[in-house]
Motif scaffolding. Structure first.
Motif, PDB file in Angstrom:
ATOM      1  N   UNK A  34       0.828  -1.209   0.000  1.00  0.00           N
ATOM      2  CA  UNK A  34       0.000   0.000   0.000  1.00  0.00           C
ATOM      3  C   UNK A  34       0.858   1.253   0.000  1.00  0.00           C
ATOM      4  N   UNK A  35       0.254   2.347  -0.441  1.00  0.00           N
ATOM      5  CA  UNK A  35       0.945   3.639  -0.562  1.00  0.00           C
ATOM      6  C   UNK A  35      -0.009   4.751  -0.151  1.00  0.00           C
ATOM      7  N   UNK A  36       0.544   5.761   0.507  1.00  0.00           N
ATOM      8  CA  UNK A  36      -0.222   6.939   0.855  1.00  0.00           C
ATOM      9  C   UNK A  36       0.656   8.158   0.640  1.00  0.00           C
ATOM     10  N   UNK A  37       0.065   9.228   0.183  1.00  0.00           N
ATOM     11  CA  UNK A  37       0.802  10.458  -0.096  1.00  0.00           C
ATOM     12  C   UNK A  37       0.021  11.628   0.473  1.00  0.00           C
ATOM     13  N   UNK A  38       0.719  12.492   1.164  1.00  0.00           N
ATOM     14  CA  UNK A  38       0.085  13.640   1.783  1.00  0.00           C
ATOM     15  C   UNK A  38       0.893  14.884   1.457  1.00  0.00           C
ATOM     16  N   UNK A  39       0.214  15.916   1.015  1.00  0.00           N
ATOM     17  CA  UNK A  39       0.880  17.175   0.700  1.00  0.00           C
ATOM     18  C   UNK A  39       0.172  18.291   1.465  1.00  0.00           C
ATOM     19  N   UNK A  40       0.923  18.933   2.351  1.00  0.00           N
ATOM     20  CA  UNK A  40       0.373  20.026   3.148  1.00  0.00           C
ATOM     21  C   UNK A  40       1.309  21.218   3.023  1.00  0.00           C
ATOM     22  N   UNK A  41       0.783  22.325   2.640  1.00  0.00           N
ATOM     23  CA  UNK A  41       1.530  23.576   2.471  1.00  0.00           C
ATOM     24  C   UNK A  41       2.805  23.364   1.660  1.00  0.00           C
ATOM     25  N   UNK A  42       2.683  22.603   0.574  1.00  0.00           N
ATOM     26  CA  UNK A  42       3.822  22.396  -0.305  1.00  0.00           C
ATOM     27  C   UNK A  42       4.820  21.350   0.145  1.00  0.00           C
TER      28      UNK A  42
END
Length: 94
Positions: A34-42
């Motif tokens: 599994x994979x997860x990606x999170x982008x917060x404020x660049x």
């Protein structure tokens, strides 16, 4: 999220944040990659997971997931095994 793509989900691991969670591969019996990606404020953070149905997982499944992650260009240099010895088993009634 989308019934036509059941491998793509949204998680609620962190209150107030709902990062996507994708099952990249599974045999439904032994392992799941599994994979997860999170982008917060660049700032982008990616997570990879190798799940097993038991506390031990055959090396071939771990190696398969590692190869799969690399084929997607994911950095697995800091991927470490989780020690599953001496863990308590919690059984919950549903």
């Amino acid at each position: 999220v989308d019934p036509s793509n059941p491998a793509h989900m949204v998680t609620n691991f962190v209150p107030g944040v709902s990062p996507p969670f994708d099952v990249l591969d599974t045999d439904y019996i032994n392992y799941s990659c599994a994979h997860s990606c999170l982008s917060i404020v660049g700032i982008k953070t990616e997570f990879v997971y190798v799940y097993g149905r038991n506390r031990t997982l055959a090396k071939k499944y771990v190696d398969h997931c590692r190869t799969l992650f690399q084929s997607f260009g994911l950095d697995i240099s800091e991927l470490v095994d989780s020690n599953q010895t001496n863990c308590q088993t919690h059984v919950h009634d549903l």
